[in-house]
Enzyme design. Structure first.
Site, PDB file in Angstrom:
ATOM      1  N   SER A   1      39.720  37.065  46.252  1.00 56.79           N
ATOM      2  CA  SER A   1      38.793  38.092  45.796  1.00 56.79           C
ATOM      3  C   SER A   1      39.148  38.526  44.376  1.00 56.79           C
ATOM      4  O   SER A   1      39.177  37.694  43.468  1.00 56.79           O
ATOM      5  CB  SER A   1      38.799  39.276  46.776  1.00 56.79           C
ATOM      6  OG  SER A   1      37.720  40.142  46.525  1.00 56.79           O
TER       7      SER A   1
ATOM      8  N   ASP B   1      28.843  34.047  49.818  1.00 54.03           N
ATOM      9  CA  ASP B   1      29.980  34.963  49.831  1.00 54.03           C
ATOM     10  C   ASP B   1      29.517  36.347  50.289  1.00 54.03           C
ATOM     11  O   ASP B   1      28.652  36.965  49.673  1.00 54.03           O
ATOM     12  CB  ASP B   1      30.565  35.024  48.415  1.00 54.03           C
ATOM     13  CG  ASP B   1      31.834  35.851  48.339  1.00 54.03           C
ATOM     14  OD1 ASP B   1      31.757  37.069  48.596  1.00 54.03           O
ATOM     15  OD2 ASP B   1      32.889  35.287  48.005  1.00 54.03           O
TER      16      ASP B   1
ATOM     17  N   HIS C   1      34.305  35.726  53.009  1.00 55.71           N
ATOM     18  CA  HIS C   1      34.930  36.172  51.759  1.00 55.71           C
ATOM     19  C   HIS C   1      36.435  36.082  51.949  1.00 55.71           C
ATOM     20  O   HIS C   1      37.008  36.826  52.742  1.00 55.71           O
ATOM     21  CB  HIS C   1      34.513  37.609  51.428  1.00 55.71           C
ATOM     22  CG  HIS C   1      35.027  38.094  50.107  1.00 55.71           C
ATOM     23  ND1 HIS C   1      34.565  37.604  48.911  1.00 55.71           N
ATOM     24  CD2 HIS C   1      35.974  39.018  49.795  1.00 55.71           C
ATOM     25  CE1 HIS C   1      35.179  38.211  47.913  1.00 55.71           C
ATOM     26  NE2 HIS C   1      36.051  39.076  48.421  1.00 55.71           N
TER      27      HIS C   1
END
Length: 263
Positions: A40, A136, A203
């Site tokens: 991330s 995502d 994610h």
């Protein structure tokens, strides 16, 4: 930054330098192979620090970087507004990040634009691997359908579970996937870069063994993420893996959220 009576300090760069100094003193200065990775925001930072990471290590070392779920794209939301541009501009301004972005990029466009990997990566010389879900879940929520663009919450059930999405919503999400693939053209054409772009609603896919490498891990062309990254890192083969569009991939671990996750 002064906020009421509290003073907040943004010292990410100093923390990075201190951590690297500590690791080098503990033996990393003799490393023969090194892979910098993150998920991330950490995936985005892996791109940002990649060249500096290589410079800190022996010139003979094999050094590469992997960004998991860090390929945030410059795309409009469902209303046509580029909400993510404003968001990234606030981040760069608040944290004073401009001076740490690639000079080749910031000399040609606004500093906040250079926070997007698609504009930043041309100025990074160290080999990079992009691992990202084409749908995502963070990007669908915060780039494609931020709350400001959906005041009536028509997308709420879809954002909670991709199986709840209408045919029209899936069509819009397919357009977002296409935009991500276009933004990845540089990596696709690179001789040293690699990528694993699966069609999952997820994610971050490196943090859990179940996703990284296990009997039921996500796969592309019969290989897990770990196997694919290893092929790229050790130069066994060219790795430019792109999945077919949703819902073709039965190996996905699609995220299912609750209303509390989005409040």
């Amino acid at each position: 930054m002064l906020y009421q009576i509290y003073r907040l300090y943004y010292r990410g760069q100093r923390i990075w330098q201190a951590v690297m100094k500590n690791l080098l003193e503990k033996g990393m200065d003799k490393a023969e192979q090194a892979l910098l990775s993150g998920c991330s925001a950490g995936g985005l930072t892996s791109f940002l620090h990649c060249d500096n990471f290589k410079e800190l290590l022996p010139k003979t070392a094999k050094v590469k970087c992997l960004g998991d779920a860090g390929f945030f794209i410059d795309a409009p939301d469902i209303s046509g507004f580029y909400h993510i541009r404003s968001y990234f501009n606030e981040v760069v301004t608040l944290q004073g990040s401009a001076k740490h972005l690639p000079l080749g990029c910031t000399s040609r466009m606004y500093s906040s634009q250079c926070f997007f990997p698609q504009y930043m990566l041309p100025y990074i010389n160290t080999p990079l691997f992009v691992l990202n879900a084409a749908y995502d879940s963070w990007q669908i929520k915060n780039i494609l359908v931020p709350s400001e663009a959906d005041p009536g919450r028509y997308w709420q059930l879809c954002k909670l579970d991709i199986e709840n999405c209408s045919s029209r919503q899936l069509e819009i999400m397919q357009g977002y996937r296409n935009g991500m693939l276009r933004a990845l053209t540089l990596v696709k054409n690179s001789t040293s870069g690699g990528m694993f772009i699966n069609s999952c609603y997820a994610h971050c896919q490196t943090e859990m063994q179940d996703l990284w490498h296990s009997p039921n891990s996500p796969r592309l062309y019969s290989k897990t993420i770990a196997e694919t990254v290893a092929d790229w890192f050790f130069n066994r083969t060219v790795v430019k893996e792109i999945d077919c569009p949703y819902p073709c991939d039965s190996t996905c671990h699609n995220r299912v959220f609750t209303d509390e996750d989005y409040d």
